[in-house]
Scaffold this active site. Structure first.
Site, PDB file in Angstrom:
ATOM      1  N   ARG A  86       0.854  -1.195   0.000  1.00  0.00           N
ATOM      2  CA  ARG A  86       0.000   0.000   0.000  1.00  0.00           C
ATOM      3  C   ARG A  86       0.886   1.241   0.000  1.00  0.00           C
ATOM      4  O   ARG A  86       1.981   1.244   0.553  1.00  0.00           O
ATOM      5  CB  ARG A  86      -0.918   0.021   1.227  1.00  0.00           C
ATOM      6  CG  ARG A  86      -2.089  -0.929   1.138  1.00  0.00           C
ATOM      7  CD  ARG A  86      -3.026  -0.788   2.301  1.00  0.00           C
ATOM      8  NE  ARG A  86      -2.420  -1.207   3.543  1.00  0.00           N
ATOM      9  CZ  ARG A  86      -1.886  -0.419   4.452  1.00  0.00           C
ATOM     10  NH1 ARG A  86      -1.901   0.904   4.286  1.00  0.00           N
ATOM     11  NH2 ARG A  86      -1.349  -0.902   5.550  1.00  0.00           N
ATOM     12  N   TYR A 216      -1.191  -3.452  -6.902  1.00  0.00           N
ATOM     13  CA  TYR A 216      -1.087  -4.132  -5.603  1.00  0.00           C
ATOM     14  C   TYR A 216      -2.457  -4.216  -4.914  1.00  0.00           C
ATOM     15  O   TYR A 216      -3.184  -3.211  -4.831  1.00  0.00           O
ATOM     16  CB  TYR A 216      -0.073  -3.419  -4.690  1.00  0.00           C
ATOM     17  CG  TYR A 216      -0.137  -3.989  -3.287  1.00  0.00           C
ATOM     18  CD1 TYR A 216       0.369  -5.263  -3.027  1.00  0.00           C
ATOM     19  CD2 TYR A 216      -0.769  -3.303  -2.260  1.00  0.00           C
ATOM     20  CE1 TYR A 216       0.254  -5.823  -1.770  1.00  0.00           C
ATOM     21  CE2 TYR A 216      -0.880  -3.855  -0.984  1.00  0.00           C
ATOM     22  CZ  TYR A 216      -0.366  -5.120  -0.754  1.00  0.00           C
ATOM     23  OH  TYR A 216      -0.497  -5.676   0.488  1.00  0.00           O
ATOM     24  N   LYS A 225      -9.718  -2.080   1.374  1.00  0.00           N
ATOM     25  CA  LYS A 225      -9.324  -0.924   2.181  1.00  0.00           C
ATOM     26  C   LYS A 225     -10.115   0.314   1.768  1.00  0.00           C
ATOM     27  O   LYS A 225     -10.471   1.141   2.608  1.00  0.00           O
ATOM     28  CB  LYS A 225      -7.821  -0.668   2.017  1.00  0.00           C
ATOM     29  CG  LYS A 225      -6.965  -1.849   2.429  1.00  0.00           C
ATOM     30  CD  LYS A 225      -7.200  -2.211   3.864  1.00  0.00           C
ATOM     31  CE  LYS A 225      -6.446  -3.450   4.272  1.00  0.00           C
ATOM     32  NZ  LYS A 225      -6.730  -3.838   5.656  1.00  0.00           N
ATOM     33  N   HIS A 245     -10.941  -2.014  11.303  1.00  0.00           N
ATOM     34  CA  HIS A 245      -9.854  -2.874  10.819  1.00  0.00           C
ATOM     35  C   HIS A 245      -9.645  -3.991  11.839  1.00  0.00           C
ATOM     36  O   HIS A 245      -8.667  -3.992  12.585  1.00  0.00           O
ATOM     37  CB  HIS A 245      -8.586  -2.008  10.663  1.00  0.00           C
ATOM     38  CG  HIS A 245      -7.471  -2.660   9.925  1.00  0.00           C
ATOM     39  ND1 HIS A 245      -6.167  -2.252  10.057  1.00  0.00           N
ATOM     40  CD2 HIS A 245      -7.442  -3.675   9.030  1.00  0.00           C
ATOM     41  CE1 HIS A 245      -5.386  -2.990   9.278  1.00  0.00           C
ATOM     42  NE2 HIS A 245      -6.141  -3.859   8.653  1.00  0.00           N
ATOM     43  N   SER A 267      -1.654  -3.627  10.067  1.00  0.00           N
ATOM     44  CA  SER A 267      -1.353  -4.575   8.990  1.00  0.00           C
ATOM     45  C   SER A 267      -0.120  -5.410   9.332  1.00  0.00           C
ATOM     46  O   SER A 267       0.855  -4.889   9.871  1.00  0.00           O
ATOM     47  CB  SER A 267      -1.084  -3.805   7.702  1.00  0.00           C
ATOM     48  OG  SER A 267      -2.122  -2.893   7.465  1.00  0.00           O
ATOM     49  N   CYS A 269       0.393  -7.716  11.534  1.00  0.00           N
ATOM     50  CA  CYS A 269       0.702  -7.928  12.957  1.00  0.00           C
ATOM     51  C   CYS A 269      -0.007  -9.177  13.489  1.00  0.00           C
ATOM     52  O   CYS A 269      -0.191  -9.315  14.701  1.00  0.00           O
ATOM     53  CB  CYS A 269       0.296  -6.716  13.783  1.00  0.00           C
ATOM     54  SG  CYS A 269       1.366  -5.302  13.531  1.00  0.00           S
ATOM     55  N   ASP A 294      -9.827  -9.492   8.768  1.00  0.00           N
ATOM     56  CA  ASP A 294      -9.272  -8.154   8.503  1.00  0.00           C
ATOM     57  C   ASP A 294     -10.245  -7.008   8.782  1.00  0.00           C
ATOM     58  O   ASP A 294      -9.817  -5.953   9.200  1.00  0.00           O
ATOM     59  CB  ASP A 294      -8.804  -8.079   7.037  1.00  0.00           C
ATOM     60  CG  ASP A 294      -7.922  -6.877   6.738  1.00  0.00           C
ATOM     61  OD1 ASP A 294      -7.055  -6.560   7.572  1.00  0.00           O
ATOM     62  OD2 ASP A 294      -8.101  -6.251   5.683  1.00  0.00           O
ATOM     63  N   ARG A 385       1.793 -12.161  -0.696  1.00  0.00           N
ATOM     64  CA  ARG A 385       0.420 -12.377  -0.212  1.00  0.00           C
ATOM     65  C   ARG A 385      -0.211 -13.628  -0.800  1.00  0.00           C
ATOM     66  O   ARG A 385       0.149 -14.078  -1.879  1.00  0.00           O
ATOM     67  CB  ARG A 385      -0.446 -11.170  -0.635  1.00  0.00           C
ATOM     68  CG  ARG A 385      -0.025  -9.844   0.005  1.00  0.00           C
ATOM     69  CD  ARG A 385      -0.581  -9.734   1.376  1.00  0.00           C
ATOM     70  NE  ARG A 385      -0.138  -8.532   2.062  1.00  0.00           N
ATOM     71  CZ  ARG A 385      -0.891  -7.916   2.995  1.00  0.00           C
ATOM     72  NH1 ARG A 385      -2.068  -8.368   3.320  1.00  0.00           N
ATOM     73  NH2 ARG A 385      -0.422  -6.865   3.617  1.00  0.00           N
TER      74      ARG A 385
HETATM   75  C1  OXD Z   1      -3.412  -4.439   5.109  1.00  0.00           C
HETATM   76  C2  OXD Z   1      -4.043  -5.622   4.522  1.00  0.00           C
HETATM   77  O1  OXD Z   1      -2.479  -3.891   4.520  1.00  0.00           O
HETATM   78  O2  OXD Z   1      -4.966  -6.176   5.143  1.00  0.00           O
HETATM   79  O3  OXD Z   1      -3.857  -4.035   6.186  1.00  0.00           O
HETATM   80  O4  OXD Z   1      -3.677  -6.018   3.401  1.00  0.00           O
HETATM   81 MN    MN Z   2      -5.541  -5.114   6.931  1.00  0.00          MN
END
Ligand code: OXD
Ligand code: MN
Length: 601
Positions: A86, A216, A225, A245, A267, A269, A294, A385
């Site tokens: 991002r 991306y 998002k 989130h 993100s 974590c 998410d 990913r």
């Molecule tokens: C983020 C995702 O970047 O969920 O938070 O991809």
């Molecule tokens: Mn996320």
């Protein structure tokens, strides 16, 4: 296949997924006239369409076929190396005034931004196909569910959106033919994938998104998002619900008593790992199930908070995923998965740092270059990913499609902190919990471009995702609290505390069940707690450590509060609130003073 030339663009006879809704048709015509594609392709999300798009993607090297015996129906995509995460610096909230976007967002004036983007989009799809993706976010029968249409010139986006959303006829049906119905307009074009022409722009008042110059996921799967969080949070405030989130998990005791928990972590974590947690042996009979990994959309019913997962799949971080850290994720991504920027083995399998098994002697790295263990570069990009359908998850919660959502007993805020923040603590009440969330911080990760490992304040893990003024967002949280008669209990957690030698003090992953158990006990009013200035702490004798090999000195260290560290932490809270330029509600300023005063008691 609904594949028609713009010249003969017509709403007649081109399939169920094409809406008769005039407002959608007019918008597609307008974008087609601007971008001038060779074809317009109405996506219906069918199996047949998917097969066709995969075939085309393989021919055009958008996808690489993997060893179908090892990872059936799965493919690898390599992104442009300049486009792997991002881009917060190129993400804009385009509200009529700068104040509406607030101090934490990049703001750009809507009229000028539309003009700039229209300039970039002019003729951008010449010689290409314009895909129209109808989709919904949320279970088909939920009052929270939103309709979106995404226009894109990327097959990779279509293939990913089919996994991440409910796509096709379901959206057309939900929209109906009311020209005033609420729906989100999303336009995406790869342009020339140039960081100089990369802009992710949100127009909350218009329920519109325009994203250009990137391929991306977080920048281009506009459902995620952009709609579910940035536009979603704006709609949530105006409509009285919450877009967060957060993962959502169910936890069931051996006696069959079930609670749901929503947890916000920045993100990369560990949201996906926590959402798919498998309890250690000692917790025989306990079961954790996944509602979402998410995003949580939550509404109030009968004074309680209920959550749905608006998504239909997982777009998760690959490195570090293995049968020890997350067996359910490994099973989920063993088939029907799109991998992005992982390494490719000589026998056509996928590989990444931290995968089970022997280290490889040779692979092709995420860029396609030869890789050996001596290479300086990682084989898989740190933000590589997987995109996988939630149906692949063996721990999927049975109520994931329930339109009314699942009742939330606890909200958890967690960051990646080497020091200061204890393993777990509980806020005294809702408003104190809002303060806890508003001041949380985390070390930055590879999910966004920029430096990694720097502590930054990330309120409610929404810093990059709140689509309006953060002060109003805090106030919205406080206002929601006033409407709750049975509010979720609020907790802070930190799985990432380190010792003096830099080693993690807590094993994390499945062992987090031990912390979750205390959280559930607290929700049920049975767990003990130690009062401290920052909230209720978990005392060592209330933490079930049976069958866990851990140094008891470590336990005391991770559960405790160091007054010196917290003096610095409180000063950082003040600095953060001050940096927001007067938008922070008084109640949160008072909460800070109360914490400070409790340290002096
Ligand atoms: C983020 C995702 O970047 O969920 O938070 O991809
Ligand atoms: Mn996320």
């Amino acid at each position: 296949m609904k594949n028609i030339a713009p010249a003969i663009f017509s709403p007649n006879g081109i399939g169920d997924a094409m809406p008769q809704n005039q407002s959608v048709l007019d918008w597609v015509r307008e974008i087609a006239a601007l971008t001038q594609p060779e074809n317009i392709f109405w996506c219906d999300g069918s199996e047949r369409e998917n097969e066709f798009l995969i075939e085309e993607s393989l021919k055009q090297n958008v996808l690489i076929e993997l060893n179908q015996k090892k990872v059936p129906r799965s493919y690898l995509h390599r992104s442009n190396p300049n486009d792997v995460a991002r881009v917060e610096q190129f993400t804009f909230v385009c509200t009529p005034t700068k104040e509406e976007a607030g101090p934490t967002n990049n703001w750009s004036e809507p009229k000028e931004t539309y003009a700039k983007l229209r300039g970039l989009l002019k003729g951008a799809m010449r010689g290409r196909t314009l895909f129209v993706i109808p989709y919904i976010m949320g279970p088909p029968d939920s009052p929270l569910t939103k309709v979106g249409f995404e226009i894109t010139d990327s097959k990779y986006v279509v293939l990913n959106m089919r996994i991440m959303t409910r796509m096709g006829e379901v959206a057309v049906k939900r929209l109906g033919d009311d020209p005033n119905a609420e729906w989100n307009r999303g336009v995406h074009s790869l342009l020339d994938v140039n960081p100089e022409r990369r802009f992710i722009c949100h127009f909350p008042q218009d329920n519109a998104i325009i994203s250009v110059g990137s391929g991306y996921g977080g920048n281009v799967l506009l459902s995620k998002k952009c709609l579910a969080l940035r536009i979603g949070s704006y709609l949530a405030r105006t409509q009285g619900w919450m877009a967060e989130h957060m993962l959502i998990l169910g936890v069931e005791s051996p006696e069959g008593k079930k609670h749901y928990v929503a947890a916000a972590f920045p993100s990369a974590c560990g949201k996906t790992n926590f959402a798919m947690l498998i309890p250690p042996k000692h917790f025989k009979g306990w079961k954790v199930t996944t509602v979402g990994d998410d995003i949580a959309w939550m509404q109030i019913r009968d004074g309680q908070l209920y959550a749905v997962n608006p998504e239909n799949g997982y777009f998760g971080v690959v490195p570090g995923t293995n049968y020890k850290s997350n067996p359910n994720a490994m099973k989920s991504i063993a088939h029907d998965t799109i991998y992005t920027n992982v390494a490719l083995t000589d026998d056509g399998d996928v590989w990444w740092e931290g995968k089970d098994g022997k280290p490889l002697a040779h692979a092709f790295d995420w860029r396609g270059n030869d890789w050996t263990p001596d290479s300086k570069e990682k084989a898989a990009h740190p933000n590589s990913r997987f995109t996988t359908p939630m149906r692949n998850n063996p721990a999927l919660d049975p109520d994931v499609e329930k339109g009314e959502g699942v009742p939330i007993s606890a909200i958890i805020f967690g960051g990646r902190r080497s020091d200061t923040v204890p393993l777990v603590y509980q806020a005294f009440d809702w408003n104190h919990g809002v303060y806890l969330g508003a001041t949380m911080a985390s070390e930055t990760t590879a999910a966004a471009t920029g430096a990694v490992g720097q502590v930054r304040r990330d309120p409610m893990a929404m810093l990059p995702f709140c689509g309006y003024n953060i002060g109003d967002y805090f106030q919205h949280w406080l206002d929601i609290g006033k409407r709750l008669t049975d509010p979720p209990r609020i907790f802070g957690v930190n799985w990432f505390r380190k010792g003096v030698k830099g080693q993690f003090l807590w094993r994390g992953f499945g062992e987090n069940m031990r912390v979750l158990k205390w959280i559930i006990d607290r929700c049920e009013g049975t767990g003990g707690g130690l009062k401290s200035p920052i909230g209720w702490l978990l005392s060592p004798h209330d933490l079930d450590l049976a069958e866990l090999d851990i140094d008891h000195k470590c336990v005391a260290e991770i559960l405790g509060v160091d007054h010196e560290e917290w003096a610095k932490e409180l000063a950082e809270h003040k600095k953060f609130f001050d940096s927001l330029g007067g938008v922070v509600p008084d109640e949160l300023l008072k909460q800070r003073e109360r914490v400070a005063a409790r340290f002096k008691e």
